[in-house]
Scaffold this motif. Sequence first.
Motif, PDB file in Angstrom:
ATOM      1  N   ALA A 139      29.205  -3.660  -5.141  1.00  9.67           N
ATOM      2  CA  ALA A 139      27.927  -4.099  -5.705  1.00  9.67           C
ATOM      3  C   ALA A 139      26.905  -2.970  -5.550  1.00  9.67           C
ATOM      4  N   ALA A 140      25.876  -3.024  -6.399  1.00 11.47           N
ATOM      5  CA  ALA A 140      24.798  -2.031  -6.347  1.00 11.47           C
ATOM      6  C   ALA A 140      23.473  -2.756  -6.186  1.00 11.47           C
ATOM      7  N   VAL A 141      22.530  -2.103  -5.519  1.00 11.75           N
ATOM      8  CA  VAL A 141      21.232  -2.722  -5.258  1.00 11.75           C
ATOM      9  C   VAL A 141      20.121  -1.757  -5.655  1.00 11.75           C
ATOM     10  N   VAL A 142      19.151  -2.268  -6.436  1.00 17.44           N
ATOM     11  CA  VAL A 142      17.939  -1.512  -6.728  1.00 17.44           C
ATOM     12  C   VAL A 142      16.879  -2.050  -5.776  1.00 17.44           C
ATOM     13  N   LEU A 189      14.111 -10.374 -10.044  1.00 16.24           N
ATOM     14  CA  LEU A 189      15.445 -10.906 -10.371  1.00 16.24           C
ATOM     15  C   LEU A 189      16.380 -10.441  -9.263  1.00 16.24           C
ATOM     16  N   THR A 190      16.902 -11.363  -8.463  1.00 16.20           N
ATOM     17  CA  THR A 190      17.636 -10.973  -7.259  1.00 16.20           C
ATOM     18  C   THR A 190      19.110 -10.697  -7.501  1.00 16.20           C
ATOM     19  N   ASP A 191      19.713 -11.322  -8.528  1.00 18.06           N
ATOM     20  CA  ASP A 191      21.147 -11.157  -8.777  1.00 18.06           C
ATOM     21  C   ASP A 191      21.396 -10.996 -10.266  1.00 18.06           C
ATOM     22  N   LEU A 192      22.078  -9.920 -10.638  1.00 19.21           N
ATOM     23  CA  LEU A 192      22.385  -9.669 -12.047  1.00 19.21           C
ATOM     24  C   LEU A 192      23.842  -9.247 -12.210  1.00 19.21           C
ATOM     25  N   THR A 193      24.412  -9.577 -13.356  1.00 18.99           N
ATOM     26  CA  THR A 193      25.742  -9.085 -13.733  1.00 18.99           C
ATOM     27  C   THR A 193      25.551  -8.058 -14.861  1.00 18.99           C
ATOM     28  N   PRO A 194      26.573  -7.276 -15.176  1.00 10.84           N
ATOM     29  CA  PRO A 194      26.453  -6.361 -16.325  1.00 10.84           C
ATOM     30  C   PRO A 194      26.059  -7.085 -17.616  1.00 10.84           C
ATOM     31  N   ALA A 195      26.579  -8.296 -17.821  1.00  7.42           N
ATOM     32  CA  ALA A 195      26.229  -9.060 -19.031  1.00  7.42           C
ATOM     33  C   ALA A 195      24.750  -9.435 -19.029  1.00  7.42           C
ATOM     34  N   ASP A 196      24.233  -9.845 -17.861  1.00 11.40           N
ATOM     35  CA  ASP A 196      22.799 -10.162 -17.737  1.00 11.40           C
ATOM     36  C   ASP A 196      21.958  -8.944 -18.106  1.00 11.40           C
ATOM     37  N   ILE A 197      22.375  -7.777 -17.604  1.00  7.56           N
ATOM     38  CA  ILE A 197      21.615  -6.544 -17.837  1.00  7.56           C
ATOM     39  C   ILE A 197      21.590  -6.201 -19.325  1.00  7.56           C
ATOM     40  N   ALA A 198      22.715  -6.392 -20.001  1.00  8.29           N
ATOM     41  CA  ALA A 198      22.768  -6.137 -21.448  1.00  8.29           C
ATOM     42  C   ALA A 198      21.793  -7.054 -22.189  1.00  8.29           C
ATOM     43  N   ASP A 199      21.729  -8.340 -21.779  1.00 10.65           N
ATOM     44  CA  ASP A 199      20.809  -9.294 -22.424  1.00 10.65           C
ATOM     45  C   ASP A 199      19.351  -8.918 -22.163  1.00 10.65           C
ATOM     46  N   LEU A 200      19.039  -8.553 -20.916  1.00 10.13           N
ATOM     47  CA  LEU A 200      17.664  -8.206 -20.548  1.00 10.13           C
ATOM     48  C   LEU A 200      17.200  -6.927 -21.249  1.00 10.13           C
ATOM     49  N   ARG A 201      18.148  -6.029 -21.465  1.00  5.25           N
ATOM     50  CA  ARG A 201      17.810  -4.797 -22.178  1.00  5.25           C
ATOM     51  C   ARG A 201      17.562  -5.101 -23.664  1.00  5.25           C
ATOM     52  N   THR A 204      17.195  -6.149  -6.081  1.00  5.91           N
ATOM     53  CA  THR A 204      18.024  -6.707  -7.154  1.00  5.91           C
ATOM     54  C   THR A 204      19.463  -6.247  -6.952  1.00  5.91           C
ATOM     55  N   LEU A 205      20.377  -7.199  -6.787  1.00  6.01           N
ATOM     56  CA  LEU A 205      21.783  -6.888  -6.576  1.00  6.01           C
ATOM     57  C   LEU A 205      22.544  -7.007  -7.893  1.00  6.01           C
ATOM     58  N   VAL A 206      23.325  -5.984  -8.218  1.00  2.56           N
ATOM     59  CA  VAL A 206      24.139  -5.967  -9.434  1.00  2.56           C
ATOM     60  C   VAL A 206      25.614  -6.036  -9.037  1.00  2.56           C
ATOM     61  N   ALA A 207      26.304  -7.064  -9.499  1.00  9.48           N
ATOM     62  CA  ALA A 207      27.728  -7.209  -9.194  1.00  9.48           C
ATOM     63  C   ALA A 207      28.436  -7.775 -10.422  1.00  9.48           C
ATOM     64  N   LYS A 208      29.731  -7.572 -10.473  1.00  9.82           N
ATOM     65  CA  LYS A 208      30.523  -8.109 -11.584  1.00  9.82           C
ATOM     66  C   LYS A 208      30.406  -9.626 -11.613  1.00  9.82           C
ATOM     67  N   GLY A 209      30.427 -10.198 -12.810  1.00  8.32           N
ATOM     68  CA  GLY A 209      30.407 -11.675 -12.916  1.00  8.32           C
ATOM     69  C   GLY A 209      31.690 -12.266 -12.378  1.00  8.32           C
TER      70      GLY A 209
END
Length: 298
Positions: free
Chosen positions: A268-271, A230-242, A292-297
């Motif tokens: 942004a943050a990157v894993v 998963l290359t791009d995620l938002t905090p909301a995406d992460i909550a859903d995936l969790r 995987t890049l995490v940034a605000k929606g």
Amino acid sequence: MTQTPDIHAKAETLIEALPYFQRYAGRSFVVKYGGNAMGDERAAREFAEDVVLLKAVGINPVVVHGGGPQIGAMLEKLGVETRFVDGLRVTDKQTADVAEMVLSGAINKAIVGSIARAGGKAIGISGKDGGLVTATKLQRTHRDPDSNIEKVLDLGFVGEPSRVDTTIIETANGAGMIPVVAPIGVGEDGHTYNINADTMAGALAAALGAARLLLLTDVSGVLDKQGNLLTDLTPADIADLRADGTISGGMIPKLETCVQAVESGCEAAVVLDGRVPHAMLLEFFTARGAGTLVAKGR
């Protein structure tokens, strides 16, 4: 005069990187470095080269390192008993002293030395230096399965950042140096606290308003249930995936750190998989990215 295809390819690579050099010039990148890469000589050399290149193109890298396995090995060597509660190391005064010795000493200076061999100027510090990180005791609870009563766990001298003063980092950046930070902080009570390296890196990235927080891991990033990156995620995406169980285990606290950082001032943050040669450069300076890049929606 004929040019070889290899030379043309190098020129094209530099041109592809140009907009990224321009975009990030003068910005800070906070890199959490640890895991497998720290024990591998080739990976350590490549990491140092990447960090020196970032500095050379006008970016201000800040390295935060861990050292759990090395601390464990030293405790065993010294005959200090290690106790775990719910998988978390209980850090008494003796353990805290050993952790500080290993983190601020051997590991920190080894990374400083690697950067020097790659042609950079690094300065090793901990969160105690220059009032960088003020820590508070980490509070964790555990629900007893029999009584269902929630109890407070005492993990000893394990802390989390409560205040960050980036003066020493900015001073080092301005002097052309690369700060290498051991995850140790001092409390208002004067005690030394060991801090999780991911948490430390996230707090520094937020305080610096960093362009990127980079968490180097030993996996390729966040994967979906089919094993695709998963290359791009938002905090909301992460909550859903969790919630649906896609994200589990050790990836949860890493992504919590990413979310907290991007919601507190980091762009942004990157894993990222630290086992991939020059993964940082692929992530930052190519259109493809590598983790995987995490940034605000939006």
